[in-house]
Enzyme design. Structure first.
Site, PDB file in Angstrom:
ATOM      1  N   ARG A 130       0.817  -1.215   0.000  1.00 57.68           N
ATOM      2  CA  ARG A 130       0.000   0.000   0.000  1.00 57.68           C
ATOM      3  C   ARG A 130       0.852   1.266   0.000  1.00 57.68           C
ATOM      4  NH1 ARG A 130      -2.488  -0.957   4.388  1.00 57.68           N
ATOM      5  NH2 ARG A 130      -1.457   0.585   5.708  1.00 57.68           N
ATOM      6  N   LYS A 176      -6.958  12.436 -17.397  1.00 56.66           N
ATOM      7  CA  LYS A 176      -7.128  13.243 -18.603  1.00 56.66           C
ATOM      8  C   LYS A 176      -5.854  13.233 -19.453  1.00 56.66           C
ATOM      9  CE  LYS A 176     -11.000  14.642 -16.470  1.00 56.66           C
ATOM     10  NZ  LYS A 176     -11.550  13.960 -15.277  1.00 56.66           N
ATOM     11  N   ASP A 227      -6.630  23.077  -8.878  1.00 55.82           N
ATOM     12  CA  ASP A 227      -6.908  22.014  -9.837  1.00 55.82           C
ATOM     13  C   ASP A 227      -6.308  22.462 -11.171  1.00 55.82           C
ATOM     14  OD1 ASP A 227      -7.954  20.313 -11.775  1.00 55.82           O
ATOM     15  OD2 ASP A 227      -9.883  20.086 -10.767  1.00 55.82           O
ATOM     16  N   TYR A 276     -15.103  22.089 -10.573  1.00 55.87           N
ATOM     17  CA  TYR A 276     -15.620  20.815 -11.051  1.00 55.87           C
ATOM     18  C   TYR A 276     -16.735  20.349 -10.112  1.00 55.87           C
ATOM     19  CZ  TYR A 276     -15.118  15.861 -12.547  1.00 55.87           C
ATOM     20  OH  TYR A 276     -15.311  14.584 -13.021  1.00 55.87           O
TER      21      TYR A 276
END
Length: 399
Positions: A68, A219, A194, A122
């Site tokens: 992890r 993206k 962002d 967003y």
């Protein structure tokens, strides 16, 4: 240390060399190295003895501890992203862009704190503020994206963070980030951006004073619409809080997905150039159409955000919007449904072009979206723009 850690290198070189440390790409026993960091899959890590176990000390980025906490494949991507932001301490990876935003807000805010959130954010970011943060007793105030230095009037003693998104991914307002950052820093308030639209290639956020920058790697970094991931890159002062929160939340990403992101990252420079060129070709064509009310693209000289974009950005991506003049929602639907080379789907930044209807009034609260014409958002891919323009011509014929 990878070759890309040299801050004198230009971004395109860093994209190619980032995260390729010799200890991750080679093994002296095998007499050579590979170009790409291999995919290290792991959950359990085995130790030579108890002394070795204790010596690891919850290691990360240098020695294996537990799956992890990452493997060299994960660390390679994180290091490559950090290298793109000179002055950054490190990068953490999350299963999606939404997960990165949410984890960052949780790490930097506590009950009783006040958050300033840009009104053009967003939509899932807004939902997190109005949902989980509100239930935790964290108050959010949405502010005008164009507020600039006047944000000083919104900062209270409880304000701990200003969140920016520039350009907004639905309405494409460009924020005066240097002015906002200067005010926030003077008042002891952190800033988080962002930066998915531009990536560090087009807007190096740390160089403009931002404390934490987020990207939806899904993206442009991934670029092929086949993997999801998000990242937070932070300054030395903020990095420990983010890392601690990520560990407490159990955030982890797949090394296989990291390998896909690394593959996309290597060609990001050339793809972003093509996305930007194709997007401007289509946007300029749309600006001359009688059916179009206005084109929302900050790199067009007539756009309200053009001056700030020209001052702060080194290029443009392929995401923008436009309005259909004097038509109703049914006509917008006919327009979109008639397109053959634009996929109807969420996300953006892949090699393929996408289109979706957009309705800003439904989610704006601090500033009203006054344009009566329906809005269409385009993500321009890597196709020949002449073919995309011909497709849009067919769409206009369907109005």
């Amino acid at each position: 240390m990878s070759k890309s850690d040299d801050d004198s290198l230009r971004p395109a070189t860093k994209l190619v060399q980032g995260g390729r440390r010799p200890e991750w790409t080679g093994d002296p026993r095998l007499g050579g190295s590979v170009v790409n960091p291999p995919v290290w899959r792991a959950s359990t890590i085995l130790y030579d003895n108890i002394a070795d176990l204790k010596a690891r000390g919850h290691a990360t980025h240098d020695k294996l501890y537990y799956g992890r906490r990452g493997t060299p494949t994960v660390w390679a991507l994180a290091d490559a992203l950090t290298a793109l932001e000179p002055g950054a301490e490190g990068t953490l990876l999350y299963p999606s862009g939404v997960a990165a935003n949410s984890a960052g807000l949780l790490a930097l805010l506590a009950p009783g704190d006040h958050l300033l959130m840009v009104d053009s954010a967003y939509e899932p970011t807004r939902a997190f503020c109005d949902g989980m943060l509100a239930r935790m007793g964290i108050r959010t105030t949405y502010y005008d994206p164009l507020v600039g230095a006047a944000i000083a009037g919104l900062i209270t003693p409880e304000t701990k963070l200003v969140f920016l998104e520039s350009p907004g991914s639905l309405t494409f307002e460009v924020q005066d980030i240097p002015a906002i950052v200067a005010v926030a820093r003077d008042r002891g308030v952190l800033t988080m951006l962002d930066n998915t639209w531009a990536t560090p290639l087009l807007f190096p956020a740390m160089a403009h004073g931002v404390d934490v920058t987020m990207m939806s790697l899904t993206k442009y970094v991934g670029g092929h619409s086949d993997a999801m991931m998000g990242s937070l890159t932070a300054t030395r002062a903020v990095w420990p809080k983010l890392r601690s929160a990520a560990y407490q939340l159990g955030q982890a990403v797949s090394p296989d997905d990291c390998a896909l992101m690394l593959r996309g990252l290597r060609t990001l420079d050339v793809r972003m150039t093509r996305h930007g060129e194709n997007g401007l070709a289509v946007a300029n064509w749309l600006a001359g159409r009688a059916e179009v009310g206005r084109v929302l693209h900050p790199a067009l000289p007539g756009d309200p955000g053009y001056a700030l974009w020209a001052r702060d950005f080194t290029g443009t991506s392929g995401l923008f919007g436009f309005t259909l003049k004097g038509v109703d929602e049914a006509a917008r639907t006919r327009f979109i449904d008639s397109l053959a080379h634009f996929g109807i789907g969420f996300s953006w930044g892949g090699y393929e072009s996408l289109v979706v209807p957009s309705d800003p009034p439904k989610i704006r609260t601090a500033t009203m979206w006054g344009d009566p014409d329906p809005l269409v958002r385009l993500s321009i891919g890597l196709e020949d723009p002449a073919d995309l323009i011909a497709d849009l011509e067919r769409g206009f014929a369907a109005l």
